[in-house]
Design an enzyme around this catalytic site. Structure first.
Site, PDB file in Angstrom:
ATOM      1  N   CYS A  73       0.873  -1.182  -0.055  1.00 39.69           N
ATOM      2  CA  CYS A  73      -0.062   0.062  -0.019  1.00 39.69           C
ATOM      3  C   CYS A  73       0.876   1.530  -0.136  1.00 39.69           C
ATOM      4  O   CYS A  73       1.492   1.574  -1.008  1.00 39.69           O
ATOM      5  CB  CYS A  73      -1.006  -0.215   1.219  1.00 39.69           C
ATOM      6  SG  CYS A  73      -2.243   1.253   1.055  1.00 39.69           S
ATOM      7  N   HIS A 165      -3.828  -5.379   0.019  1.00 36.03           N
ATOM      8  CA  HIS A 165      -3.168  -5.516   1.322  1.00 36.03           C
ATOM      9  C   HIS A 165      -3.324  -7.175   1.298  1.00 36.03           C
ATOM     10  O   HIS A 165      -4.159  -8.025   1.941  1.00 36.03           O
ATOM     11  CB  HIS A 165      -4.105  -5.312   2.499  1.00 36.03           C
ATOM     12  CG  HIS A 165      -3.913  -3.656   2.894  1.00 36.03           C
ATOM     13  ND1 HIS A 165      -3.330  -3.244   3.974  1.00 36.03           N
ATOM     14  CD2 HIS A 165      -4.393  -2.515   2.018  1.00 36.03           C
ATOM     15  CE1 HIS A 165      -3.083  -2.053   4.006  1.00 36.03           C
ATOM     16  NE2 HIS A 165      -3.888  -1.517   2.788  1.00 36.03           N
ATOM     17  N   GLU A 167      -2.109  -9.104   3.768  1.00 33.07           N
ATOM     18  CA  GLU A 167      -2.166  -9.593   5.209  1.00 33.07           C
ATOM     19  C   GLU A 167      -3.511  -9.516   5.703  1.00 33.07           C
ATOM     20  O   GLU A 167      -4.016  -9.788   6.845  1.00 33.07           O
ATOM     21  CB  GLU A 167      -1.281  -8.611   6.030  1.00 33.07           C
ATOM     22  CG  GLU A 167      -1.821  -7.288   6.449  1.00 33.07           C
ATOM     23  CD  GLU A 167      -1.658  -6.187   5.403  1.00 33.07           C
ATOM     24  OE1 GLU A 167      -2.298  -5.060   5.479  1.00 33.07           O
ATOM     25  OE2 GLU A 167      -1.245  -6.699   4.112  1.00 33.07           O
TER      26      GLU A 167
END
Length: 191
Positions: A73, A165, A167
């Site tokens: 990001c 993202h 994660e």
């Protein structure tokens, strides 16, 4: 950077066997980072834009060609801006929304299926027209109504970034993407 998602990345990387150290972008110097002698560097998400990301761009520059670097990001945007690209307002504001991603199947995208769903949290993105020649687009949104860069790779250095993202629990194959990054060695693709 200052973002709670950083600790989701830490958790995933730790689960994958990495020994992770976290530093905020204004609490350590580039020289102190270099003394840590890391084998990989992650530039994490954060609020704002690359000009507000402390030493993020300087760390990328200091480690280019030395170790693999992965930006997520804001980290991805910092890479684009460092090498001469523009960061602009995204056509669609994406906060906690998923999109199918098409990619080149290389690097962090090895063994990741086409069209996997990725969770996006951003209102800024890299501008396609100003993307510098040293970077290659590796991933984009798989949609007819949106042309949004979701991944870049440096042509010489082992540097990759993703706008989405990996994660996030809602991102498919996020751990695979991070695992692929951890397997990278050397600072250049030809090493």
């Amino acid at each position: 950077n200052y973002d709670s998602f950083t600790y989701n990345i830490v958790q995933y990387l730790s689960e994958l066997g990495a020994n992770v150290k976290v530093f905020r972008n204004d609490e350590i110097t580039v020289e102190e980072c270099l003394k840590l002698n890391p084998i990989n560097v992650v530039i994490s998400p954060g609020p704002g834009n690359p000009s507000e990301a402390g030493i993020s761009k300087a760390v990328i520059k200091a480690f280019e060609g030395k170790v693999p670097i992965f930006g997520v990001c804001l980290g991805h945007q910092s890479m684009i801006e460092l090498y001469g690209g523009n960061i602009i307002r995204a056509a669609k504001i994406m906060h906690g929304k998923t999109s199918p991603i098409k990619h080149d199947g290389k690097g962090v995208f090895s063994d990741v299926p086409q069209g996997f769903l990725a969770t996006r949290y951003h209102s800024l993105c890299g501008e396609t027209i100003s993307l510098p020649d040293c970077l290659t687009v590796t991933a984009q949104v798989q949609a007819a109504d949106e042309d949004s860069i979701q991944g870049v790779r440096h042509k010489i250095y082992a540097i990759e970034g993703v706008q989405f993202h990996p994660e996030s629990i809602s991102t498919e194959y996020g751990k695979r993407i991070l695992s692929n990054f951890l397997q990278m060695r050397g600072g250049k693709w030809n090493e």
